[in-house]
Design a protein around this motif. Structure first.
Motif, PDB file in Angstrom:
ATOM      1  N   LEU A   3      35.678  40.713  54.922  1.00 22.30           N
ATOM      2  CA  LEU A   3      35.244  41.706  53.613  1.00 22.30           C
ATOM      3  C   LEU A   3      35.083  43.231  53.979  1.00 22.30           C
ATOM      4  O   LEU A   3      35.399  44.109  53.463  1.00 22.30           O
ATOM      5  CB  LEU A   3      34.449  41.119  52.692  1.00 22.30           C
ATOM      6  N   ALA A   4      34.294  43.168  55.177  1.00 29.30           N
ATOM      7  CA  ALA A   4      33.953  44.873  55.354  1.00 29.30           C
ATOM      8  C   ALA A   4      35.028  45.354  56.215  1.00 29.30           C
ATOM      9  O   ALA A   4      35.335  46.428  55.983  1.00 29.30           O
ATOM     10  CB  ALA A   4      32.709  44.352  56.592  1.00 29.30           C
ATOM     11  N   PHE A   5      35.942  44.627  57.099  1.00 31.55           N
ATOM     12  CA  PHE A   5      37.156  45.544  57.637  1.00 31.55           C
ATOM     13  C   PHE A   5      38.099  45.547  56.423  1.00 31.55           C
ATOM     14  O   PHE A   5      38.555  46.674  56.610  1.00 31.55           O
ATOM     15  CB  PHE A   5      37.664  44.389  58.529  1.00 31.55           C
ATOM     16  N   ALA A   6      38.122  44.586  55.591  1.00 38.66           N
ATOM     17  CA  ALA A   6      39.295  44.997  54.488  1.00 38.66           C
ATOM     18  C   ALA A   6      38.771  46.181  53.522  1.00 38.66           C
ATOM     19  O   ALA A   6      39.737  47.103  53.502  1.00 38.66           O
ATOM     20  CB  ALA A   6      39.346  43.661  53.388  1.00 38.66           C
ATOM     21  N   ALA A   7      37.356  46.219  53.489  1.00 35.44           N
ATOM     22  CA  ALA A   7      36.808  47.482  52.748  1.00 35.44           C
ATOM     23  C   ALA A   7      36.932  48.725  53.299  1.00 35.44           C
ATOM     24  O   ALA A   7      37.502  49.741  52.665  1.00 35.44           O
ATOM     25  CB  ALA A   7      35.477  47.335  52.180  1.00 35.44           C
ATOM     26  N   LEU A   8      36.709  48.621  54.658  1.00 31.28           N
ATOM     27  CA  LEU A   8      36.772  49.921  55.357  1.00 31.28           C
ATOM     28  C   LEU A   8      38.216  50.296  55.597  1.00 31.28           C
ATOM     29  O   LEU A   8      38.479  51.408  55.676  1.00 31.28           O
ATOM     30  CB  LEU A   8      36.396  49.696  56.952  1.00 31.28           C
ATOM     31  N   GLY A   9      39.185  49.386  55.773  1.00 33.44           N
ATOM     32  CA  GLY A   9      40.708  49.612  55.746  1.00 33.44           C
ATOM     33  C   GLY A   9      41.162  50.313  54.674  1.00 33.44           C
ATOM     34  O   GLY A   9      41.830  51.326  54.546  1.00 33.44           O
ATOM     35  N   TYR A  10      40.684  49.682  53.359  1.00 35.01           N
ATOM     36  CA  TYR A  10      41.071  50.384  52.166  1.00 35.01           C
ATOM     37  C   TYR A  10      40.640  51.565  51.974  1.00 35.01           C
ATOM     38  O   TYR A  10      41.222  52.700  51.381  1.00 35.01           O
ATOM     39  CB  TYR A  10      40.616  49.312  50.871  1.00 35.01           C
ATOM     40  N   LEU A  11      39.268  51.991  52.416  1.00 35.35           N
ATOM     41  CA  LEU A  11      38.664  53.124  52.350  1.00 35.35           C
ATOM     42  C   LEU A  11      39.461  54.293  53.339  1.00 35.35           C
ATOM     43  O   LEU A  11      39.630  55.263  52.633  1.00 35.35           O
ATOM     44  CB  LEU A  11      37.244  53.241  52.783  1.00 35.35           C
ATOM     45  N   GLY A  12      39.727  53.642  54.479  1.00 33.84           N
ATOM     46  CA  GLY A  12      40.344  54.311  55.384  1.00 33.84           C
ATOM     47  C   GLY A  12      41.922  55.203  54.959  1.00 33.84           C
ATOM     48  O   GLY A  12      42.382  56.264  55.073  1.00 33.84           O
ATOM     49  N   ASN A  13      42.433  54.372  53.873  1.00 32.65           N
ATOM     50  CA  ASN A  13      43.637  54.709  53.169  1.00 32.65           C
ATOM     51  C   ASN A  13      43.377  55.403  52.060  1.00 32.65           C
ATOM     52  O   ASN A  13      44.283  56.483  51.748  1.00 32.65           O
ATOM     53  CB  ASN A  13      44.574  53.489  52.941  1.00 32.65           C
ATOM     54  N   TYR A  14      42.261  55.158  51.514  1.00 33.77           N
ATOM     55  CA  TYR A  14      42.038  56.030  50.173  1.00 33.77           C
ATOM     56  C   TYR A  14      41.715  57.568  50.602  1.00 33.77           C
ATOM     57  O   TYR A  14      41.964  58.467  50.057  1.00 33.77           O
ATOM     58  CB  TYR A  14      40.647  55.260  49.688  1.00 33.77           C
ATOM     59  N   LEU A  15      40.890  57.472  51.775  1.00 31.23           N
ATOM     60  CA  LEU A  15      40.577  58.855  52.570  1.00 31.23           C
ATOM     61  C   LEU A  15      41.616  59.502  53.212  1.00 31.23           C
ATOM     62  O   LEU A  15      41.353  59.822  54.491  1.00 31.23           O
ATOM     63  CB  LEU A  15      39.196  58.821  53.297  1.00 31.23           C
ATOM     64  N   SER A  16      42.699  59.357  52.744  1.00 28.36           N
ATOM     65  CA  SER A  16      43.904  60.028  53.615  1.00 28.36           C
ATOM     66  C   SER A  16      44.012  61.138  53.814  1.00 28.36           C
ATOM     67  O   SER A  16      43.398  62.091  52.963  1.00 28.36           O
ATOM     68  CB  SER A  16      45.280  59.519  52.694  1.00 28.36           C
TER      69      SER A  16
END
Length: 147
Positions: A3-16
């Motif tokens: 869940l931590a990696f998934a959230a960080l990945g989503y955030l990494g794409n959100y902060l494009s």
């Protein structure tokens, strides 16, 4: 951890990072690459699906989700076979499968012209290589594997 990696990945794409001409660099696959290296193929693919799901909102199509999930699957299979260099594995993905997928989806399915498709293919490959380099640095210089 998933869940931590998934959230960080989503955030990494959100902060494009928008560059120019609707070209946007995204960073979510860094965490999917780390997840696949630490937790295995299916966990990494799961992180990739969740992280890349934001690209549907960003670009209004599902094709990037398929391309980025295939990237993590490719890396996971190579790591399972004993390969260790994520940057080299990822570069081969973009040369062999990633760029042809971009051409098929963007030129074929979306009917973009050759110039737009070429820019997107180059951007995707460079973005993927950058993310692979970042993931390799993080894996090499942090205690994530031991945790």
């Amino acid at each position: 951890m998933f869940l931590a990696f998934a959230a960080l990945g989503y955030l990494g794409n959100y902060l494009s990072l928008p560059i120019a001409f609707s070209v946007t660099f995204i960073f979510g696959s860094i965490f999917a690459m780390i997840a696949v290296a630490i937790m295995g193929i299916w966990w990494g693919v799961g992180v990739s699906i969740i992280a890349s799901s934001y690209t549907y909102q960003l670009w209004n199509h599902p094709y990037a989700i398929i391309i980025f999930t295939a990237e993590i699957l490719w890396i996971g299979l190579a790591l399972r076979r004993g390969k260790k260099n994520i940057l080299l594995i990822d570069s081969l993905y973009w040369l062999i499968l990633g760029i042809p997928l971009v051409i098929a989806f963007y030129s074929g399915a979306q009917q973009l012209d050759a110039q737009d498709t070429a820019i997107i293919a180059l951007k995707q490959a460079l973005n993927g290589a950058f993310n692979a380099m970042a993931a390799s640095i993080i894996l090499s210089h942090t205690p994530l594997r031991r945790w």
